[in-house]
Design an enzyme around this catalytic site. Structure first.
Site, PDB file in Angstrom:
ATOM      1  N   GLU A 194     -17.683 -46.167  54.202  1.00 19.19           N
ATOM      2  CA  GLU A 194     -18.528 -46.881  53.251  1.00 19.19           C
ATOM      3  C   GLU A 194     -18.775 -48.337  53.654  1.00 19.19           C
ATOM      4  OE1 GLU A 194     -17.729 -45.204  48.943  1.00 19.19           O
ATOM      5  OE2 GLU A 194     -15.877 -45.244  50.074  1.00 19.19           O
ATOM      6  N   SER A 223     -18.214 -41.860  47.930  1.00 21.64           N
ATOM      7  CA  SER A 223     -19.632 -41.751  48.287  1.00 21.64           C
ATOM      8  C   SER A 223     -20.090 -40.310  48.534  1.00 21.64           C
ATOM      9  CB  SER A 223     -19.954 -42.594  49.534  1.00 21.64           C
ATOM     10  OG  SER A 223     -19.991 -43.946  49.183  1.00 21.64           O
ATOM     11  N   TYR A 229     -27.678 -43.350  48.276  1.00 21.33           N
ATOM     12  CA  TYR A 229     -28.062 -44.583  48.964  1.00 21.33           C
ATOM     13  C   TYR A 229     -29.497 -44.633  49.476  1.00 21.33           C
ATOM     14  CZ  TYR A 229     -23.120 -45.251  48.403  1.00 21.33           C
ATOM     15  OH  TYR A 229     -21.871 -45.371  47.842  1.00 21.33           O
ATOM     16  N   ARG A 247     -15.319 -47.854  37.727  1.00 18.58           N
ATOM     17  CA  ARG A 247     -16.374 -46.941  37.283  1.00 18.58           C
ATOM     18  C   ARG A 247     -15.847 -45.523  37.312  1.00 18.58           C
ATOM     19  NH1 ARG A 247     -20.066 -46.258  41.284  1.00 18.58           N
ATOM     20  NH2 ARG A 247     -19.555 -44.081  41.091  1.00 18.58           N
ATOM     21  N   ASP A 257     -16.521 -41.548  37.127  1.00 17.76           N
ATOM     22  CA  ASP A 257     -17.556 -40.531  37.325  1.00 17.76           C
ATOM     23  C   ASP A 257     -17.183 -39.267  36.562  1.00 17.76           C
ATOM     24  OD1 ASP A 257     -18.852 -42.253  38.984  1.00 17.76           O
ATOM     25  OD2 ASP A 257     -18.195 -41.310  40.856  1.00 17.76           O
ATOM     26  N   GLU A 313     -13.324 -38.656  38.623  1.00 20.27           N
ATOM     27  CA  GLU A 313     -12.563 -39.644  39.399  1.00 20.27           C
ATOM     28  C   GLU A 313     -12.801 -41.039  38.843  1.00 20.27           C
ATOM     29  OE1 GLU A 313     -14.000 -41.017  43.039  1.00 20.27           O
ATOM     30  OE2 GLU A 313     -16.106 -40.774  42.508  1.00 20.27           O
ATOM     31  N   ASN A 358     -13.353 -45.035  40.314  1.00 19.35           N
ATOM     32  CA  ASN A 358     -13.595 -45.879  41.481  1.00 19.35           C
ATOM     33  C   ASN A 358     -13.105 -47.278  41.144  1.00 19.35           C
ATOM     34  OD1 ASN A 358     -15.325 -43.928  43.106  1.00 19.35           O
ATOM     35  ND2 ASN A 358     -16.354 -43.933  41.128  1.00 19.35           N
ATOM     36  N   GLY A 361     -19.591 -49.809  43.589  1.00 19.31           N
ATOM     37  CA  GLY A 361     -20.666 -50.512  44.284  1.00 19.31           C
ATOM     38  C   GLY A 361     -21.296 -51.606  43.445  1.00 19.31           C
TER      39      GLY A 361
HETATM   40  N1  LIG Z   1     -16.577 -30.108  39.689  1.00 18.59           N
HETATM   41  C1  LIG Z   1     -17.837 -30.503  39.832  1.00 18.59           C
HETATM   42  N2  LIG Z   1     -18.847 -29.843  39.188  1.00 18.59           N
HETATM   43  C2  LIG Z   1     -20.118 -30.238  39.342  1.00 18.59           C
HETATM   44  N3  LIG Z   1     -20.516 -31.273  40.108  1.00 18.59           N
HETATM   45  C3  LIG Z   1     -19.573 -31.971  40.764  1.00 18.59           C
HETATM   46  C4  LIG Z   1     -18.186 -31.622  40.658  1.00 18.59           C
HETATM   47  N4  LIG Z   1     -17.480 -32.473  41.426  1.00 18.59           N
HETATM   48  C5  LIG Z   1     -18.373 -33.319  41.985  1.00 18.59           C
HETATM   49  N5  LIG Z   1     -19.630 -33.037  41.598  1.00 18.59           N
HETATM   50  C6  LIG Z   1     -20.836 -33.788  42.019  1.00 18.59           C
HETATM   51  O1  LIG Z   1     -20.542 -34.509  43.210  1.00 18.59           O
HETATM   52  C7  LIG Z   1     -20.590 -35.924  42.981  1.00 18.59           C
HETATM   53  C8  LIG Z   1     -19.468 -36.623  43.752  1.00 18.59           C
HETATM   54  O2  LIG Z   1     -18.202 -36.193  43.307  1.00 18.59           O
HETATM   55  P1  LIG Z   1     -16.984 -37.183  43.023  1.00 18.59           P
HETATM   56  O3  LIG Z   1     -15.820 -36.389  42.578  1.00 18.59           O
HETATM   57  O4  LIG Z   1     -17.432 -38.273  42.123  1.00 18.59           O
HETATM   58  O5  LIG Z   1     -16.654 -37.730  44.499  1.00 18.59           O
HETATM   59  P2  LIG Z   1     -16.956 -39.124  45.256  1.00 18.59           P
HETATM   60  O6  LIG Z   1     -15.657 -39.854  45.281  1.00 18.59           O
HETATM   61  O7  LIG Z   1     -17.350 -38.738  46.634  1.00 18.59           O
HETATM   62  O8  LIG Z   1     -18.009 -39.850  44.497  1.00 18.59           O
HETATM   63  C9  LIG Z   1     -20.485 -36.079  41.472  1.00 18.59           C
HETATM   64  O9  LIG Z   1     -21.086 -37.265  41.023  1.00 18.59           O
HETATM   65  C10 LIG Z   1     -21.194 -34.831  40.964  1.00 18.59           C
HETATM   66  O10 LIG Z   1     -22.599 -35.005  40.983  1.00 18.59           O
HETATM   67 MG   LIG Z   2     -17.959 -40.292  42.522  1.00 15.01          MG
END
Ligand SMILES: Nc1ncnc2c1ncn2[C@@H]1O[C@H](COP(=O)(O)OP(=O)(O)O)[C@@H](O)[C@H]1O
Ligand SMILES: [Mg+2]
Length: 319
Positions: A25, A157, A228, A267, A269, A282, A284, A288
């Protein structure tokens, strides 16, 4: 929020924005860092940037700066490592401390904490490096079914995040992810909206920002490219979810920030399913701060300017 005292205190102090680093990143961090630096200068602070590289790491020693504003994403800037260096040298630094940063970087440990506090997160199956991939993969598949999501234990990311629709895709992605990232986990796929909630402040004084919904155009999910590339994602604020879901999600996100022990900003998610139930994915710990980033957008929707967000971050060095 009144930042007069903070501004007065920092009047003649040197603030160094640490950005760059060598994680996947790096580019995002450079963009976040430069924007934050511009904001500090615009606000009259004595600020400069420091593009962290392996070769200049040794320059960080006692007296390096008065305050370090850490704007690094990924390792070693978001996982507690750099935080520990500043901690040892007695240099105040912004954001989460060593422990919370390490927890936030690790999606499995985060899940343990979420579960302990009854915060909803998708069902998952952890496949550590020592486990037999075939055997554990089969178990994960039996438990979670298809579609499911494969993720590295510690990335950001959307790097390495794979949605699998067939068993073949699953087994191929499993091998590939193990090879590239080592520890990984499989998560139940939640059909619904991708959302994110920024938090500002520390401890009791922390509060959630409005929920932002990310609608991706022409791509399967919110992957690296969608994140991005300008124009690939539609930002909907406030998210199109019910008031009740919004409140529940904001409370869960705030609790996540607090129980992980985050400081200043973070943040969270999440995905909200078709019945309006949130699932926290998760946290963060250094989200960003680029011109496209989510947290500044959410703050703005609430009447908190970019410059003010920077002050919240800056203040966390003294909390
Ligand atoms: N269990 C899940 N079901 C549906 N979509 C998911 C799931 N896990 C991740 N995603 C999609 O992938 C994106 C990135 O996942 P995330 O766990 O936030 O990892 P990162 O740390 O790479 O951002 C999420 O914002 C969502 O759009
Ligand atoms: Mg995420």
């Amino acid at each position: 929020m009144d930042f007069t005292a903070l501004k007065k205190f920092l009047e003649d102090k040197k603030i160094t924005v640490i950005f760059g680093g060598w994680s996947g990143e790096r580019e995002v961090s450079l963009r976040s860092g430069r924007r934050v630096l511009d904001s500090l200068i615009r606000q009259g602070f004595k600020a400069e940037g420091f593009d962290l590289k392996r070769e200049n790491l040794h320059l960080i020693r006692p007296g390096f700066t008065d305050v370090a504003l850490i704007m690094l994403h990924g390792r070693p800037g978001e996982d507690g490592t750099i935080q520990a260096i500043f901690e040892l040298h007695g240099i105040p630094y912004t954001g989460s401390g060593v422990e919370a940063s390490a927890i936030g970087m690790d999606k499995i440990t985060t899940k343990y904490i979420l579960k302990a506090h009854n915060i909803r997160t998708p069902e998952y199956f952890f496949i550590p490096l020592w486990a037999n991939l075939e055997e554990f993969g089969e178990k994960a598949l039996n438990q979670l079914g298809i579609p499911c999501v494969i993720k590295p234990r510690s990335e950001g990311s959307s790097l390495g995040v794979r949605i699998c629709h067939t068993e073949k895709e699953f087994h191929d992605a499993l091998k590939d992810t193990r090879g590239k990232y080592g520890d990984l986990f499989v998560e139940k796929y939640i059909k619904g909206k991708t959302v994110t909630v920024g938090i500002l402040g520390t401890g009791e004084e922390s509060f959630p920002l409005p929920v932002l919904e990310l609608r991706v155009k022409g791509r399967e999910f919110y992957d690296y490219k969608a994140k991005y590339t300008k124009g690939l994602t539609e930002f909907i604020i406030p998210a199109e979810i019910s008031q009740h879901s919004t409140k529940e999600l904001q409370e869960a996100a705030l609790l996540t920030h607090r129980v992980v022990g985050c400081k200043g900003f973070s943040r969270v998610d999440a995905v909200v399913d078709e019945d309006g139930n949130y699932y926290i994915l998760e946290i963060n710990t250094i989200p960003g701060m680029t011109e496209l980033s989510d947290l500044p957008k959410e703050a703005e929707a609430m009447g908190i300017s970019y410059d003010e967000v920077v002050l919240y971050i800056l203040r966390s060095a003294f909390e």
